[in-house]
Design an enzyme around this catalytic site. Sequence first.
Site, PDB file in Angstrom:
ATOM      1  CB  SER A 128      -0.816   0.036   1.184  1.00  0.00           C
ATOM      2  OG  SER A 128      -1.548   1.153   1.568  1.00  0.00           O
ATOM      3  CE1 TYR A 156      -3.834  -2.434   5.800  1.00  0.00           C
ATOM      4  CE2 TYR A 156      -3.260  -0.236   4.903  1.00  0.00           C
ATOM      5  CZ  TYR A 156      -3.800  -1.438   4.786  1.00  0.00           C
ATOM      6  OH  TYR A 156      -3.903  -1.711   3.267  1.00  0.00           O
ATOM      7  CE  LYS A 160      -1.668  -4.336   3.566  1.00  0.00           C
ATOM      8  NZ  LYS A 160      -1.772  -5.701   2.801  1.00  0.00           N
TER       9      LYS A 160
HETATM   10  P1  NAD Z   1     -11.206  -6.290   1.132  1.00  0.00           P
HETATM   11  O1  NAD Z   1     -11.560  -6.270   2.603  1.00  0.00           O
HETATM   12  O2  NAD Z   1     -12.318  -5.902   0.291  1.00  0.00           O
HETATM   13  O3  NAD Z   1     -10.678  -7.770   0.850  1.00  0.00           O
HETATM   14  C1  NAD Z   1      -9.774  -8.460   1.719  1.00  0.00           C
HETATM   15  C2  NAD Z   1     -10.188  -9.662   1.624  1.00  0.00           C
HETATM   16  O4  NAD Z   1      -9.623 -10.793   2.636  1.00  0.00           O
HETATM   17  C3  NAD Z   1     -11.898  -9.892   2.174  1.00  0.00           C
HETATM   18  O5  NAD Z   1     -12.463 -10.626   1.030  1.00  0.00           O
HETATM   19  C4  NAD Z   1     -11.740 -10.714   3.413  1.00  0.00           C
HETATM   20  O6  NAD Z   1     -12.792 -11.553   3.586  1.00  0.00           O
HETATM   21  C5  NAD Z   1     -10.508 -11.416   3.531  1.00  0.00           C
HETATM   22  N1  NAD Z   1      -9.977 -11.729   4.491  1.00  0.00           N
HETATM   23  C6  NAD Z   1      -9.657 -10.942   5.516  1.00  0.00           C
HETATM   24  N2  NAD Z   1      -8.944 -11.624   6.646  1.00  0.00           N
HETATM   25  C7  NAD Z   1      -8.772 -12.792   6.213  1.00  0.00           C
HETATM   26  C8  NAD Z   1      -8.324 -14.006   6.762  1.00  0.00           C
HETATM   27  N3  NAD Z   1      -7.659 -14.014   8.177  1.00  0.00           N
HETATM   28  N4  NAD Z   1      -8.182 -15.089   6.133  1.00  0.00           N
HETATM   29  C9  NAD Z   1      -8.919 -15.337   4.787  1.00  0.00           C
HETATM   30  N5  NAD Z   1      -9.239 -14.108   4.072  1.00  0.00           N
HETATM   31  C10 NAD Z   1      -9.368 -12.754   4.821  1.00  0.00           C
HETATM   32  O7  NAD Z   1     -10.146  -5.129   1.043  1.00  0.00           O
HETATM   33  P2  NAD Z   1      -9.337  -5.025  -0.664  1.00  0.00           P
HETATM   34  O8  NAD Z   1      -9.619  -3.215  -0.560  1.00  0.00           O
HETATM   35  O9  NAD Z   1      -9.838  -5.800  -1.548  1.00  0.00           O
HETATM   36  O10 NAD Z   1      -7.734  -4.933  -0.287  1.00  0.00           O
HETATM   37  C11 NAD Z   1      -7.088  -5.964  -0.728  1.00  0.00           C
HETATM   38  C12 NAD Z   1      -5.715  -5.953  -0.175  1.00  0.00           C
HETATM   39  O11 NAD Z   1      -5.007  -4.598  -0.671  1.00  0.00           O
HETATM   40  C13 NAD Z   1      -5.625  -5.642   1.186  1.00  0.00           C
HETATM   41  O12 NAD Z   1      -4.329  -6.332   1.524  1.00  0.00           O
HETATM   42  C14 NAD Z   1      -5.225  -4.419   1.529  1.00  0.00           C
HETATM   43  O13 NAD Z   1      -4.385  -4.080   2.775  1.00  0.00           O
HETATM   44  C15 NAD Z   1      -4.437  -3.801   0.292  1.00  0.00           C
HETATM   45  N6  NAD Z   1      -4.695  -2.627  -0.052  1.00  0.00           N
HETATM   46  C16 NAD Z   1      -5.998  -1.995  -0.303  1.00  0.00           C
HETATM   47  C17 NAD Z   1      -6.236  -0.640  -0.562  1.00  0.00           C
HETATM   48  C18 NAD Z   1      -7.567  -0.086  -0.782  1.00  0.00           C
HETATM   49  O14 NAD Z   1      -7.704   1.020  -0.298  1.00  0.00           O
HETATM   50  N7  NAD Z   1      -8.729  -0.832  -0.683  1.00  0.00           N
HETATM   51  C19 NAD Z   1      -5.082   0.120  -0.751  1.00  0.00           C
HETATM   52  C20 NAD Z   1      -3.974  -0.274  -0.864  1.00  0.00           C
HETATM   53  C21 NAD Z   1      -3.858  -1.643  -0.292  1.00  0.00           C
HETATM   54  C1  WQD Z   2      -9.268   9.848   0.671  1.00  0.00           C
HETATM   55  C2  WQD Z   2      -9.408  11.389   0.978  1.00  0.00           C
HETATM   56  C3  WQD Z   2      -9.692  12.145   3.330  1.00  0.00           C
HETATM   57  C4  WQD Z   2     -13.470  10.180   3.824  1.00  0.00           C
HETATM   58  C5  WQD Z   2      -6.695   5.036   2.718  1.00  0.00           C
HETATM   59  C6  WQD Z   2      -5.621   4.337   3.651  1.00  0.00           C
HETATM   60  C7  WQD Z   2      -4.434   3.873   2.426  1.00  0.00           C
HETATM   61  C8  WQD Z   2      -5.205   2.963   1.411  1.00  0.00           C
HETATM   62  C9  WQD Z   2      -6.346   3.607   0.770  1.00  0.00           C
HETATM   63  C10 WQD Z   2      -5.249   0.821   2.112  1.00  0.00           C
HETATM   64  C11 WQD Z   2      -8.614  11.880   2.251  1.00  0.00           C
HETATM   65  C12 WQD Z   2     -10.786  12.496   2.494  1.00  0.00           C
HETATM   66  C13 WQD Z   2     -12.465  10.815   3.352  1.00  0.00           C
HETATM   67  C14 WQD Z   2     -14.532  11.216   4.378  1.00  0.00           C
HETATM   68  C15 WQD Z   2     -13.147  13.014   3.443  1.00  0.00           C
HETATM   69  N1  WQD Z   2      -5.630   1.900   1.865  1.00  0.00           N
HETATM   70  N2  WQD Z   2     -12.233  12.142   2.976  1.00  0.00           N
HETATM   71  N3  WQD Z   2     -14.156  12.449   4.120  1.00  0.00           N
HETATM   72  O1  WQD Z   2      -7.135   7.885   3.788  1.00  0.00           O
HETATM   73  O2  WQD Z   2      -6.048   8.328   1.054  1.00  0.00           O
HETATM   74  O3  WQD Z   2      -6.185   5.962   2.202  1.00  0.00           O
HETATM   75  O4  WQD Z   2      -7.308   4.045   1.842  1.00  0.00           O
HETATM   76  O5  WQD Z   2      -3.916   0.311   2.221  1.00  0.00           O
HETATM   77  O6  WQD Z   2      -3.579   3.250   3.287  1.00  0.00           O
HETATM   78  O7  WQD Z   2      -5.042   5.220   4.555  1.00  0.00           O
HETATM   79  O8  WQD Z   2      -8.203   6.963   1.693  1.00  0.00           O
HETATM   80  O9  WQD Z   2     -10.678   7.194   1.031  1.00  0.00           O
HETATM   81  O10 WQD Z   2     -10.163   7.262   3.281  1.00  0.00           O
HETATM   82  O11 WQD Z   2      -9.505   9.168   2.049  1.00  0.00           O
HETATM   83  O12 WQD Z   2     -12.755  14.094   3.242  1.00  0.00           O
HETATM   84  O13 WQD Z   2     -15.573  10.903   4.742  1.00  0.00           O
HETATM   85  O14 WQD Z   2     -10.807  11.880   1.246  1.00  0.00           O
HETATM   86  O15 WQD Z   2      -9.323  13.230   4.360  1.00  0.00           O
HETATM   87  O16 WQD Z   2      -8.239  13.183   1.991  1.00  0.00           O
HETATM   88  P1  WQD Z   2      -6.911   7.598   2.257  1.00  0.00           P
HETATM   89  P2  WQD Z   2      -9.704   7.481   1.853  1.00  0.00           P
END
Ligand code: NAD
Ligand code: WQD
Length: 366
Positions: A128, A156, A160
């Site tokens: 991430s 978190y 990572k």
């Molecule tokens: P998500 O929650 O939709 O998907 C994660 C999946 O993992 C879910 O289906 C959940 O049921 C499963 N899971 C959780 N714990 C588990 C366990 N112990 N065993 C098996 N399955 C389990 O999230 P996402 O947004 O699809 O994110 C996927 C990956 O990408 C994650 O590793 C997250 O940290 C990373 N990521 C997400 C974002 C984002 O903004 N969505 C950004 C950067 C990185």
């Molecule tokens: C985006 C922007 C908020 C909600 C997070 C994790 C990051 C990654 C992606 C997993 C920011 C603003 C949000 C609201 C707002 N996930 N905001 N009102 O914080 O950039 O990233 O998700 O790895 O690690 O930190 O994403 O969608 O929460 O926010 O004004 O109700 O929207 O302040 O500027 P963020 P977000």
Amino acid sequence: MVVGSVLVTGGTGYIGSFTALALLEADYKVVIVDNLYNSSDEVLNRLELISGKRPQYYQCDITDEKKLDQVFDEHPDIDNVIHFAALKAVGESGEIPLAYYNVNVYGTLCLLRSMQKHNVTNIVFSSSATVYGDATRFPNMIPIPEECPLGPTNPYGNTKFTVETMITDYVNSERAKAQKEGKSGDAFNAALLRYFNPAGSHPSGIMGEDPQGVPYNLLPLLAQVAVGKREKLLVFGDDYKSKDGTAIRDYIHILDLAEGHLVALNHLRSQHPGVRAWNLGTGKGSTVFDMIKAFSTAVGRDLPYQVVGRRAGDVLDLTANPTRANKELGWKAKLTLEDACADLWRWTENNPQGYRQQPPKEFIEA
Ligand code: NAD
Ligand code: WQD
């Protein structure tokens, strides 16, 4: 013809399901493990409706190493893993950090041990942008390149960062061990994919993000405002040093992000780079006000919002420099913010209850 076999952990989740779709469409065999903590197995039906293929699925917790062993035993052809399963809420990770270390770190440890036992040597890991922490402390590092020093600022992000380190140490040691035995060690590879802000849904309107609890990301919250589940969007701060005072993020369409996984996996398999980190982002920053405007345009009316104070832990700017992925993987985000907003709105309108309802009739009858 099947081009390879992939175990996708967290494959019923948001990014995992779209990556499973990209893999199926590229003729990979896909085996999903997920414990459905934050997803629904209805995703499997939607994947089949869109691709005409159904991935194999095991309800399995990644901290259950024995169950992972069984899955690998049943599928000796699996030679790649794409690892999404994790807990991902930044705020929650400060309240229950041990749960985050258990799933994200210990779960990955179980996965790597199980892979080792079964000679599975390629792993693509969901990292991430959060591993960079506040990159604005290095003014010459915006947009953020992979060389930017890492410095996560919440539990978190620490998980990572820890998993990136663990995978790096493991893959490097397996390579060295193989070389000592007179082999090349090329088989062991890892892609550390640092995503920025995933956005959007499938253009068909039948696959999208369906978080089980209260969403905390900007676009799912805006979608709830649009369907009247939420009165207004709270904008967290308009006193940042940006063009309109709101914070800047790099929103990447989920289809582009999924494609990034496919090309990274193909690169591991064909180029054997060892361990390599790649940013997956567009390189274009958008403010919170830009997002409200873009989503309001997709919906066709102005969405209500109110500016409140900054959210703890937020930073001014998280925009990717995606040059490394552009050059080395030949990958570039193609879709626009407008595409992401239009697709998200189609998914939200079609599925007000997310995956808890049947897909539209025309898909079932098609
Ligand atoms: P998500 O929650 O939709 O998907 C994660 C999946 O993992 C879910 O289906 C959940 O049921 C499963 N899971 C959780 N714990 C588990 C366990 N112990 N065993 C098996 N399955 C389990 O999230 P996402 O947004 O699809 O994110 C996927 C990956 O990408 C994650 O590793 C997250 O940290 C990373 N990521 C997400 C974002 C984002 O903004 N969505 C950004 C950067 C990185
Ligand atoms: C985006 C922007 C908020 C909600 C997070 C994790 C990051 C990654 C992606 C997993 C920011 C603003 C949000 C609201 C707002 N996930 N905001 N009102 O914080 O950039 O990233 O998700 O790895 O690690 O930190 O994403 O969608 O929460 O926010 O004004 O109700 O929207 O302040 O500027 P963020 P977000």
